[in-house]
Write a protein that holds these residues in place. Structure first.
Motif, PDB file in Angstrom:
ATOM      1  N   CYS A 100       0.582  -0.955  -0.042  1.00 10.33           N
ATOM      2  CA  CYS A 100      -0.356   0.350   0.320  1.00 10.33           C
ATOM      3  C   CYS A 100       0.104   1.167  -0.680  1.00 10.33           C
ATOM      4  O   CYS A 100       1.375   1.402   0.809  1.00 10.33           O
ATOM      5  CB  CYS A 100      -1.306  -0.077   1.297  1.00 10.33           C
ATOM      6  SG  CYS A 100      -1.957   1.491   1.202  1.00 10.33           S
ATOM      7  N   ALA A 136      -2.365   3.334   4.410  1.00 13.58           N
ATOM      8  CA  ALA A 136      -3.681   3.556   4.905  1.00 13.58           C
ATOM      9  C   ALA A 136      -4.020   1.988   5.152  1.00 13.58           C
ATOM     10  O   ALA A 136      -4.818   1.717   6.007  1.00 13.58           O
ATOM     11  CB  ALA A 136      -4.359   2.987   3.674  1.00 13.58           C
ATOM     12  N   ILE A 137      -2.712   1.373   5.498  1.00 11.60           N
ATOM     13  CA  ILE A 137      -3.166  -0.070   6.607  1.00 11.60           C
ATOM     14  C   ILE A 137      -2.188  -0.353   7.857  1.00 11.60           C
ATOM     15  O   ILE A 137      -0.818   0.190   7.975  1.00 11.60           O
ATOM     16  CB  ILE A 137      -2.570  -1.224   5.972  1.00 11.60           C
ATOM     17  CG1 ILE A 137      -3.809  -1.947   4.375  1.00 11.60           C
ATOM     18  CG2 ILE A 137      -2.868  -2.557   6.550  1.00 11.60           C
ATOM     19  CD1 ILE A 137      -3.006  -2.331   3.427  1.00 11.60           C
ATOM     20  N   PHE A 161      -0.151   4.290   0.191  1.00 11.73           N
ATOM     21  CA  PHE A 161      -0.488   5.258   0.591  1.00 11.73           C
ATOM     22  C   PHE A 161      -0.794   5.384   1.776  1.00 11.73           C
ATOM     23  O   PHE A 161      -1.315   5.930   3.087  1.00 11.73           O
ATOM     24  CB  PHE A 161      -2.180   5.438  -0.330  1.00 11.73           C
ATOM     25  CG  PHE A 161      -2.239   5.527  -1.504  1.00 11.73           C
ATOM     26  CD1 PHE A 161      -2.242   6.540  -1.908  1.00 11.73           C
ATOM     27  CD2 PHE A 161      -2.647   4.490  -2.193  1.00 11.73           C
ATOM     28  CE1 PHE A 161      -2.715   7.250  -3.153  1.00 11.73           C
ATOM     29  CE2 PHE A 161      -2.645   5.316  -3.297  1.00 11.73           C
ATOM     30  CZ  PHE A 161      -2.194   5.977  -4.362  1.00 11.73           C
ATOM     31  N   CYS A 203      -6.888   5.739   2.713  1.00  9.08           N
ATOM     32  CA  CYS A 203      -6.807   4.833   1.649  1.00  9.08           C
ATOM     33  C   CYS A 203      -8.284   5.215  -0.010  1.00  9.08           C
ATOM     34  O   CYS A 203      -8.957   5.611  -0.006  1.00  9.08           O
ATOM     35  CB  CYS A 203      -8.513   3.481   1.829  1.00  9.08           C
ATOM     36  SG  CYS A 203      -8.749   2.253   0.424  1.00  9.08           S
ATOM     37  N   GLU A 204      -7.245   4.706  -0.774  1.00 10.66           N
ATOM     38  CA  GLU A 204      -7.269   6.155  -2.090  1.00 10.66           C
ATOM     39  C   GLU A 204      -7.551   4.762  -3.374  1.00 10.66           C
ATOM     40  O   GLU A 204      -8.011   5.131  -3.909  1.00 10.66           O
ATOM     41  CB  GLU A 204      -6.523   6.148  -2.850  1.00 10.66           C
ATOM     42  CG  GLU A 204      -5.528   7.103  -2.625  1.00 10.66           C
ATOM     43  CD  GLU A 204      -5.796   8.762  -2.781  1.00 10.66           C
ATOM     44  OE1 GLU A 204      -6.347   8.929  -3.439  1.00 10.66           O
ATOM     45  OE2 GLU A 204      -6.050   9.726  -1.247  1.00 10.66           O
ATOM     46  N   GLY A 205      -8.844   3.900  -2.267  1.00  9.87           N
ATOM     47  CA  GLY A 205      -9.534   2.720  -3.338  1.00  9.87           C
ATOM     48  C   GLY A 205      -8.896   2.517  -4.179  1.00  9.87           C
ATOM     49  O   GLY A 205      -9.248   1.830  -5.460  1.00  9.87           O
ATOM     50  N   CYS A 206      -7.287   2.111  -4.772  1.00 11.47           N
ATOM     51  CA  CYS A 206      -6.244   1.332  -5.613  1.00 11.47           C
ATOM     52  C   CYS A 206      -6.714  -0.009  -5.675  1.00 11.47           C
ATOM     53  O   CYS A 206      -6.437  -0.422  -7.245  1.00 11.47           O
ATOM     54  CB  CYS A 206      -5.277   1.541  -5.617  1.00 11.47           C
ATOM     55  SG  CYS A 206      -3.923   0.749  -4.760  1.00 11.47           S
ATOM     56  N   ALA A 207      -7.208  -0.675  -5.429  1.00  5.70           N
ATOM     57  CA  ALA A 207      -7.083  -2.207  -4.809  1.00  5.70           C
ATOM     58  C   ALA A 207      -6.138  -3.284  -4.663  1.00  5.70           C
ATOM     59  O   ALA A 207      -6.224  -4.138  -5.335  1.00  5.70           O
ATOM     60  CB  ALA A 207      -8.139  -2.484  -5.594  1.00  5.70           C
ATOM     61  N   VAL A 208      -4.803  -2.351  -5.080  1.00  2.00           N
ATOM     62  CA  VAL A 208      -3.644  -3.641  -4.561  1.00  2.00           C
ATOM     63  C   VAL A 208      -4.203  -4.216  -4.003  1.00  2.00           C
ATOM     64  O   VAL A 208      -3.328  -5.112  -4.399  1.00  2.00           O
ATOM     65  CB  VAL A 208      -1.881  -1.661  -5.251  1.00  2.00           C
ATOM     66  CG1 VAL A 208      -0.987  -3.012  -4.868  1.00  2.00           C
ATOM     67  CG2 VAL A 208      -1.949  -1.693  -5.893  1.00  2.00           C
ATOM     68  N   CYS A 209      -3.870  -3.470  -2.619  1.00  4.14           N
ATOM     69  CA  CYS A 209      -3.848  -4.342  -1.730  1.00  4.14           C
ATOM     70  C   CYS A 209      -4.688  -6.462  -2.062  1.00  4.14           C
ATOM     71  O   CYS A 209      -4.040  -7.617  -1.455  1.00  4.14           O
ATOM     72  CB  CYS A 209      -4.311  -3.880  -0.369  1.00  4.14           C
ATOM     73  SG  CYS A 209      -5.699  -2.878  -0.534  1.00  4.14           S
TER      74      CYS A 209
HETATM   75  S1  SF4 Z   1      -7.435  -0.118  -1.883  1.00  2.00           S
HETATM   76 FE1  SF4 Z   1      -4.864   0.871  -2.530  1.00  2.00          FE
HETATM   77  S2  SF4 Z   1      -4.929   2.650  -0.805  1.00  2.00           S
HETATM   78 FE2  SF4 Z   1      -6.792   1.559   0.312  1.00  2.00          FE
HETATM   79  S3  SF4 Z   1      -5.177  -0.346   1.671  1.00  2.00           S
HETATM   80 FE3  SF4 Z   1      -5.465  -0.960  -0.383  1.00  2.00          FE
HETATM   81  S4  SF4 Z   1      -3.627  -0.582  -1.644  1.00  2.00           S
HETATM   82 FE4  SF4 Z   1      -4.152   0.812   0.200  1.00  2.00          FE
END
Ligand code: SF4
Ligand code: SF4
Length: 291
Positions: A82, A86-87, A84, A98-104
């Motif tokens: 992440c 955010a975790i 950002f 959380c920017e909502g990128c969904a990488v996690c």
């Molecule tokens: S969706 Fe993106 S910004 Fe949000 S917690 Fe997952 S990796 Fe981080």
């Protein structure tokens, strides 16, 4: 028969020019209209237009990640990926970050992370002077202002079509960013409110360029015009360079302050000089829009 709906957006390159006071005055002067406050990050129009709320509709912005504490094995991969940050501790997502990128969700080896709907704001439908007045409440730290503006405008348009309104007055946000673009796209006319200050003139050029870029009809109104006659001339030069008309000047008037304190519009002070100037400006706009 299809109703022709005219849309007038009132914008300014910078905050503090008096844009909202002018837009709210137009809302009072127009016989039949829908008014929309598209300054969704700092909605001020509800302070000067008394209103009764009819409906509040949740606005879903970008999805946010949520970690299932049942499925999470604590491997820590999501924290690494992440970007950002955010975790947080114990693998809990901080929604504001959380920017909502969904990488996690893609990197979690245990499929412990879901992307879930997130209410980032509220669309408010109200009545002011027995006519529709729409505005929004954006949640603190939430993004997607441009999408919320589009949602507000869509709602206003559908009310106009259903209830046969032929005018939508839009109070746009200041600046030239995404919410401003969402506020002016496809409108019939943009009224740019400026003031004769250095920052006012600088931002005027930027907002004019934006309307030119999107090929939208625009005109300029100079508020607080008595501040500097030199700068008035410079504004006229800027407008002439871009072939854009100055259709009104409104003198600096302390009745503006009185009106703001009283939660009223300046046109409710009929003897004020600014009020008279705004009425003339409204007549000019009505002619331009063929109302
Ligand atoms: S969706 Fe993106 S910004 Fe949000 S917690 Fe997952 S990796 Fe981080
Ligand atoms: S990657 Fe998945 S399993 Fe690992 S800590 Fe994050 S949520 Fe838990």
């Amino acid at each position: 028969m299809t109703n022709t709906i005219k849309q007038l957006a009132i914008v300014s390159g910078k905050g503090g020019t008096g844009k909202t006071s002018i837009a709210a005055s137009f809302a009072k002067l127009a016989k039949q209209r829908i008014v929309v406050d598209c300054d969704v990050d700092a909605s001020n129009m509800p302070l000067v237009l008394p209103h009764t709320i009819i409906e509040e509709i949740p606005f879903l912005g970008e999805k946010k990640a949520v970690i299932s504490q049942d499925r999470c094995r604590g491997c820590g991969d999501c924290v690494i990926y992440c970007r950002f940050n955010a975790i947080k501790d114990f693998y809990v997502v901080e929604p504001v970050l959380c920017e909502g990128c969904a990488v996690c969700t893609m990197m979690c080896p245990y499929e412990a992370i879901d992307m879930v709907d997130n209410q980032s704001g509220t669309v408010v439908i109200s009545q002011s002077d027995d006519q529709p007045f729409l505005f929004a409440k954006m949640g603190v730290g939430q993004g997607n202002s441009g999408k919320l503006v589009s949602e507000l405008r869509e709602k206003a348009k559908s009310i106009a079509e259903e209830d046969n309104y032929n005018l939508i007055i839009i109070d746009g946000p200041p600046g030239i960013g995404c919410p401003v673009i969402s506020s002016i796209t496809g409108v019939s006319h943009v009224l740019i409110v400026t003031e004769p200050t250095l920052s006012g003139m600088h931002d005027l050029e930027r907002i004019i360029q934006l309307t030119k870029h999107f090929r939208i009809n625009a005109s300029v109104c100079i508020n607080k015009s008595t501040i500097s006659s030199d700068n008035i001339e410079k504004i006229k030069e800027i407008c002439s360079k871009f072939d854009i008309a100055v259709i009104g000047t409104i003198p600096l008037d302390m009745d503006f302050v009185k009106a703001q304190i009283a939660g009223k519009t300046i046109v409710e002070y009929p003897n004020s000089v600014a009020s008279q100037a705004i009425k003339s400006l409204w007549e000019r706009i009505s002619q331009l829009l063929n109302l």
